[in-house]
Design a protein around this motif. Structure first.
Motif, mmCIF file in Angstrom:
data_model
loop_
_atom_site.group_PDB
_atom_site.id
_atom_site.type_symbol
_atom_site.label_atom_id
_atom_site.label_comp_id
_atom_site.label_asym_id
_atom_site.label_seq_id
_atom_site.Cartn_x
_atom_site.Cartn_y
_atom_site.Cartn_z
ATOM 1 N N GLU A 80 0.826 -1.206 0.000
ATOM 2 C CA GLU A 80 0.000 0.000 0.000
ATOM 3 C C GLU A 80 0.865 1.264 0.000
ATOM 4 N N PHE A 81 1.982 1.221 0.719
ATOM 5 C CA PHE A 81 2.889 2.369 0.749
ATOM 6 C C PHE A 81 3.459 2.639 -0.637
ATOM 7 N N ASN A 82 3.917 1.607 -1.305
ATOM 8 C CA ASN A 82 4.488 1.779 -2.636
ATOM 9 C C ASN A 82 3.460 2.274 -3.638
ATOM 10 N N ALA A 83 2.191 1.869 -3.436
ATOM 11 C CA ALA A 83 1.134 2.346 -4.329
ATOM 12 C C ALA A 83 0.847 3.822 -4.105
ATOM 13 N N SER A 84 0.926 4.262 -2.843
ATOM 14 C CA SER A 84 0.643 5.666 -2.520
ATOM 15 C C SER A 84 1.848 6.567 -2.751
ATOM 16 N N PHE A 85 3.054 6.015 -2.538
ATOM 17 C CA PHE A 85 4.278 6.819 -2.661
ATOM 18 C C PHE A 85 5.280 6.090 -3.554
ATOM 19 N N PRO A 86 5.004 6.006 -4.842
ATOM 20 C CA PRO A 86 5.902 5.268 -5.745
ATOM 21 C C PRO A 86 7.304 5.879 -5.757
ATOM 22 N N GLY A 87 8.293 4.986 -5.720
ATOM 23 C CA GLY A 87 9.674 5.436 -5.770
ATOM 24 C C GLY A 87 10.270 5.783 -4.426
ATOM 25 N N GLU A 88 9.459 5.762 -3.357
ATOM 26 C CA GLU A 88 9.957 6.093 -2.021
ATOM 27 C C GLU A 88 10.323 4.815 -1.255
ATOM 28 N N VAL A 89 11.157 4.957 -0.247
ATOM 29 C CA VAL A 89 11.612 3.816 0.543
ATOM 30 C C VAL A 89 10.634 3.548 1.681
ATOM 31 N N PHE A 90 10.198 2.308 1.794
ATOM 32 C CA PHE A 90 9.308 1.899 2.882
ATOM 33 C C PHE A 90 10.137 1.690 4.133
ATOM 34 N N SER A 91 9.906 2.505 5.148
ATOM 35 C CA SER A 91 10.680 2.445 6.387
ATOM 36 C C SER A 91 9.741 2.368 7.573
ATOM 37 N N TRP A 92 10.072 1.478 8.517
ATOM 38 C CA TRP A 92 9.182 1.293 9.670
ATOM 39 C C TRP A 92 10.015 0.925 10.889
ATOM 40 N N TYR A 93 9.404 0.992 12.058
ATOM 41 C CA TYR A 93 10.057 0.543 13.290
ATOM 42 C C TYR A 93 8.975 0.131 14.282
ATOM 43 N N PHE A 94 9.369 -0.671 15.272
ATOM 44 C CA PHE A 94 8.448 -1.041 16.337
ATOM 45 C C PHE A 94 8.411 0.074 17.373
ATOM 46 N N LEU A 95 7.224 0.439 17.781
ATOM 47 C CA LEU A 95 7.072 1.552 18.722
ATOM 48 C C LEU A 95 7.760 1.265 20.054
ATOM 49 N N ASP A 96 7.706 0.007 20.508
ATOM 50 C CA ASP A 96 8.324 -0.284 21.794
ATOM 51 C C ASP A 96 9.844 -0.107 21.746
ATOM 52 N N ASP A 97 10.466 -0.332 20.569
ATOM 53 C CA ASP A 97 11.905 -0.079 20.442
ATOM 54 C C ASP A 97 12.203 1.404 20.615
#
Length: 244
Positions: A197-214
Motif C-alpha cells: 500500500e505504501f508503494n502504491a501511494s508513494f511510488p519510488g519512495e523507501v518503505f521504512s518502519w520501526y516497532f514503537l516499543d523499540d
C-alpha cells in the motif's frame, strides 16, 4: 511507518488514502497518524496565550488525526475529541496545559478562545478554540522527572501538550508517522501488506518502519545504565562484606 522523504502538496490526502486502504484489510483494525509519536523527541513547540494577555506560554505541539487519542488510550477528561474533517481552529490540550493557561479546571477550559503563534517570530497569532482536555501522560522517563507526571525537570517535557487537527492550523507541520496496531503473530504478513500500500501511494519512495516499543525503550537507556551501575556496586559491597 515513516513518511516519504519527498513530500508533495497532496501528502495529507495521501496519508488519508493509505490509512483507508490499510483499514480495508481485515488484519488491521486501528490506525492513526501524526507529526510525532510517543517516544519521538518533541521538536516542535507552540506559544499560547489568553486573549489580552502578554504572557506567552510554550507547549509541546503535535498535529494528529481523530484516531490518535483512542489509539494510544489517552483519557479525555473534558470536552470532545477531534472528529473526521474537523475545524482547523479546534485544539485539544492536556490537563497541565489548561492549568498553565490559568483555567481553574479542565471543564472551564472547554469553549475558551485562546491565541497560538503562527510562527516562531510571534508576529502573527491564530485564534483557536479549546474543544477538549485529555489527561497528562508521561513522555519522559522517570529518571529525568520528578514524582509528579506534570512536574518534569527537563525543559522539553515541562510544557504540557497542544494537539491540532492534522496540519489544518499550521500547514507547514506535515505528518511524519503512521501507527498501526497489529497482532504480533501476523507482523510479517501485515508488513508485506503495508509495504504494498505504501508503494502504491508513494511510488519510488523507501518503505521504512520501526516497532514503537523499540523507540520507547530508547527513552529509558539512562535507567538501564544506572541499573547496571547499581548492581555492580551492590555486588562489590556484598563481596567486601563477606570478606569481613
Amino acid at each position: 511507518i515513516e513518511a516519504p522523504v519527498r513530500k508533495t502538496k497532496s501528502i495529507v490526502q495521501d496519508f488519508d488514502n493509505i490509512t483507508n486502504q490499510l483499514l480495508d484489510h481485515k488484519e488491521l483494525d486501528q490506525i492513526t497518524y501524526g507529526k510525532f509519536m510517543p517516544g519521538d523527541f518533541m521538536g516542535a513547540a507552540k506559544l499560547m496565550r489568553q486573549h489580552g494577555s502578554d504572557l506567552n506560554i510554550g507547549f509541546d505541539y503535535n498535529g494528529v488525526d481523530e484516531n490518535f487519542l483512542p489509539f494510544f488510550g489517552l483519557r479525555l477528561i473534558a470536552g470532545r475529541n477531534f472528529v473526521k474533517d474537523d475545524r482547523g481552529d479546534a485544539v485539544v490540550i492536556s490537563r497541565y496545559a489548561a492549568h498553565r493557561l490559568g483555567f481553574a479546571d479542565a471543564a472551564s477550559a472547554i469553549g475558551a478562545n485562546v491565541q497560538v503563534d503562527k510562527s516562531f517570530q510571534q508576529s502573527e497569532w491564530l485564534t483557536v478554540e479549546i474543544i477538549g482536555v485529555f489527561e497528562d501522560y508521561r513522555t519522559a522517563s522517570f529518571f529525568d522527572s520528578k514524582e509528579s507526571r506534570s512536574g518534569f525537570n527537563n525543559q522539553q517535557q515541562s510544557r504540557g501538550m497542544l494537539l491540532t487537527y492534522k496540519n489544518r492550523a499550521f500547514p507547514d507541520f506535515l505528518p511524519e508517522r503512521i501507527a498501526v496496531k497489529v497482532n504480533p503473530q501476523e507482523v510479517k504478513k501485515i508488513l508485506a501488506i503495508a509495504e504494498v500500500e505504501f508503494n502504491a501511494s508513494f511510488p519510488g519512495e523507501v518503505f521504512s518502519w520501526y516497532f514503537l516499543d523499540d523507540s520507547i525503550n530508547k527513552v529509558y537507556q539512562n535507567e538501564k545504565v544506572t541499573r547496571n551501575q547499581i548492581l555492580l556496586f551492590v555486588m562489590l559491597a556484598i563481596v567486601i562484606a563477606c570478606l569481613g
